[in-house]
Scaffold this active site. Structure first.
Site, PDB file in Angstrom:
ATOM      1  CB  CYS A 281      13.863   4.534 -58.827  1.00  0.00           C
ATOM      2  SG  CYS A 281      12.970   5.116 -57.358  1.00  0.00           S
TER       3      CYS A 281
ATOM      4  CB  CYS B 233      11.234  -2.056 -54.876  1.00  0.00           C
ATOM      5  SG  CYS B 233      10.961  -0.369 -54.268  1.00  0.00           S
TER       6      CYS B 233
ATOM      7  CB  CYS C  30      23.709   1.700 -54.577  1.00  0.00           C
ATOM      8  SG  CYS C  30      24.427   2.140 -53.039  1.00  0.00           S
TER       9      CYS C  30
ATOM     10  CB  CYS D 210      16.601   1.239 -58.833  1.00  0.00           C
ATOM     11  SG  CYS D 210      16.705   0.022 -57.510  1.00  0.00           S
TER      12      CYS D 210
HETATM   13  N1  SAH Z   1      13.902   2.399 -51.485  1.00  0.00           N
HETATM   14  C1  SAH Z   1      14.831   3.095 -50.663  1.00  0.00           C
HETATM   15  C2  SAH Z   1      16.052   2.285 -50.258  1.00  0.00           C
HETATM   16  C3  SAH Z   1      16.739   1.401 -51.291  1.00  0.00           C
HETATM   17  S1  SAH Z   1      17.948   1.945 -52.387  1.00  0.00           S
HETATM   18  C4  SAH Z   1      15.270   4.375 -51.340  1.00  0.00           C
HETATM   19  O1  SAH Z   1      14.966   4.562 -52.514  1.00  0.00           O
HETATM   20  O2  SAH Z   1      15.879   5.208 -50.705  1.00  0.00           O
HETATM   21  C5  SAH Z   1      19.271   2.698 -51.617  1.00  0.00           C
HETATM   22  C6  SAH Z   1      19.884   3.771 -52.518  1.00  0.00           C
HETATM   23  O3  SAH Z   1      20.488   3.213 -53.700  1.00  0.00           O
HETATM   24  C7  SAH Z   1      18.828   4.758 -52.997  1.00  0.00           C
HETATM   25  O4  SAH Z   1      19.276   6.061 -52.832  1.00  0.00           O
HETATM   26  C8  SAH Z   1      18.722   4.391 -54.463  1.00  0.00           C
HETATM   27  O5  SAH Z   1      18.225   5.448 -55.213  1.00  0.00           O
HETATM   28  C9  SAH Z   1      20.146   4.020 -54.797  1.00  0.00           C
HETATM   29  N2  SAH Z   1      20.256   3.315 -56.083  1.00  0.00           N
HETATM   30  C10 SAH Z   1      19.316   2.598 -56.718  1.00  0.00           C
HETATM   31  N3  SAH Z   1      19.789   2.133 -57.892  1.00  0.00           N
HETATM   32  C11 SAH Z   1      21.053   2.575 -58.018  1.00  0.00           C
HETATM   33  C12 SAH Z   1      22.073   2.404 -59.005  1.00  0.00           C
HETATM   34  N4  SAH Z   1      21.865   1.685 -60.105  1.00  0.00           N
HETATM   35  N5  SAH Z   1      23.266   2.993 -58.777  1.00  0.00           N
HETATM   36  C13 SAH Z   1      23.483   3.685 -57.654  1.00  0.00           C
HETATM   37  N6  SAH Z   1      22.572   3.864 -56.688  1.00  0.00           N
HETATM   38  C14 SAH Z   1      21.367   3.326 -56.855  1.00  0.00           C
END
Ligand code: SAH
Length: 362
Positions: free
Chosen positions: A118, A114, A337, A121
């Site tokens: 973020c 990706c 997630c 993530c």
């Molecule tokens: N790129 C898209 C979809 C993928 S992630 C998006 O950002 O919406 C799906 C969800 O998981 C998103 O809301 C993301 O912010 C969340 N997420 C990412 N890393 C995480 C983590 N370490 N703990 C909990 N949620 C997380």
């Protein structure tokens, strides 16, 4: 694999009809081919026995069919299953099956890696390796439904695995149209949820699509100052613009936009953050899905206490918002997630960050 041979698994039925016609075949065979691939899980043209032997021989020369291969499959104590899938070029992705949300849900990837980066993530740490094709996105459904024997059952999909779906717009939308096809899985768009960090031009484009999935926005903070630290894309498309686009987004009577909010201890979980969030969303047809951070090595944040999560949820609820707290699924197999990451894109079974969701299910 030659580019002169289209991938049957990446074509919408209308595109397949045209491709057949161009090669001197009858258009109506597209319907039969769809039924074989999606309803019966047959990807070898030779086995499509209601097509003439002659046609099957031609099709085998003229088209390829790519299907992700299961490299590893892990089952969590909570029933969540994570699939490591290998694509035709050897790249790997992960898809997750969540059994009881209360419906059955497949969490699909839209990219290898990706580009959004973020800060909390794991997938973001990989960077973008490449976009998935429509066939690879819809193929995850074929493979999981086949492996779990759910081909004839109703299930939901959430585009919450690896990748940012609106950063791979055309192939993602094509995949949704393929899944929606009446001769394939015939999935209702109401069973589909697309989660995005807010790629605004693509979001505005999506508002005009005939097949419109439910929308989830990864918000994570009520102000630009805070969101900018967590979601780099916020510097391009800020909070006010995203909320304005959401206010304009066409929603059916009963539906709402989900706002995902990853809770990070001491960063975005204060009572003031909750109040600002409630204010920001007032008048928006929304529901808030709080996601306590799934911590991982290399992620510089911590998960708040359950009490802090409850307090945050309480403040939103008191202000009239619909709130849910996402249960963390499959954490023991790193399927939760933000935990989907395929390291190095080598053969070693990777750890990927997948999303589990406890809503948008019926
Ligand atoms: N790129 C898209 C979809 C993928 S992630 C998006 O950002 O919406 C799906 C969800 O998981 C998103 O809301 C993301 O912010 C969340 N997420 C990412 N890393 C995480 C983590 N370490 N703990 C909990 N949620 C997380």
């Amino acid at each position: 694999m030659s580019s002169s041979q289209p991938d049957l698994a990446s074509l919408e039925r209308a595109e397949l009809e045209t491709a057949l016609e161009e090669r001197g075949h009858k258009r109506f065979h597209a319907r039969q081919i769809f039924q074989w691939i999606y309803r019966r899980g047959v990807t070898d043209v030779a086995a499509m026995t209601d097509l003439s032997r002659e046609l099957r021989t031609s099709l085998a020369d003229e088209f390829i069919v790519t299907t992700p291969q299961i490299v590893a499959r892990e089952r969590s104590t909570d029933g969540t299953e994570k699939f490591l899938l290998q694509l035709a070029d050897g790249r790997q992705i992960e898809s997750v099956f969540i059994p009881d949300t209360p419906s059955m849900t497949f969490c699909l990837s839209t990219q290898v890696g990706c580009a959004m980066a973020c800060t909390f993530c794991l997938t973001g740490k990989m960077g973008l390796v490449r976009n998935l094709t429509a066939g690879e996105i819809a193929g995850q459904v074929r493979v999981l439904a086949g492996a779990l024997d759910l081909r004839d059952r109703k299930f939901n999909i959430v585009l919450m695995g690896m990748g940012e779906p609106l950063h791979n717009y055309d192939e993602t939308m094509r995949a949704l149209r393929i899944l929606n096809d009446e001769h394939g899985f015939a999935m209702s768009p109401r069973r589909m949820t697309l989660s995005t960090v807010g790629v605004l031009p693509a979001l505005e484009r999506m508002a005009r699509e005939p097949i419109m999935p439910n929308l989830a926005i990864s918000l994570h903070a009520p102000t630009d100052a805070l969101r900018g630290q967590l979601v780099p894309l916020n510097k391009k498309y800020g909070v006010a613009d995203i909320i304005a686009a959401c206010r304009k987004f066409p929603l059916s009577k009963r539906s709402r936009i989900t706002f995902e909010y990853v809770l990070l201890a001491g960063v975005n979980d204060s009572t003031e953050d909750a109040r600002q969030l409630a204010k920001l969303l007032s008048g928006v047809k929304s529901k808030v899905n709080l996601i306590p951070l799934n911590a991982a090595p290399g992620i510089p944040f911590e998960r708040p206490s359950d009490a802090a999560v409850d307090r945050f949820a309480q403040i939103l609820a008191e202000r009239g918002l619909v709130v849910s707290v996402r249960k963390s699924r499959g954490r023991d197999i790193r399927a939760a997630c933000g935990q989907l990451i395929v390291e190095g894109q080598k053969r070693a079974p990777g750890r990927v960050l997948a999303a589990a969701i406890d809503e948008n299910s019926r």
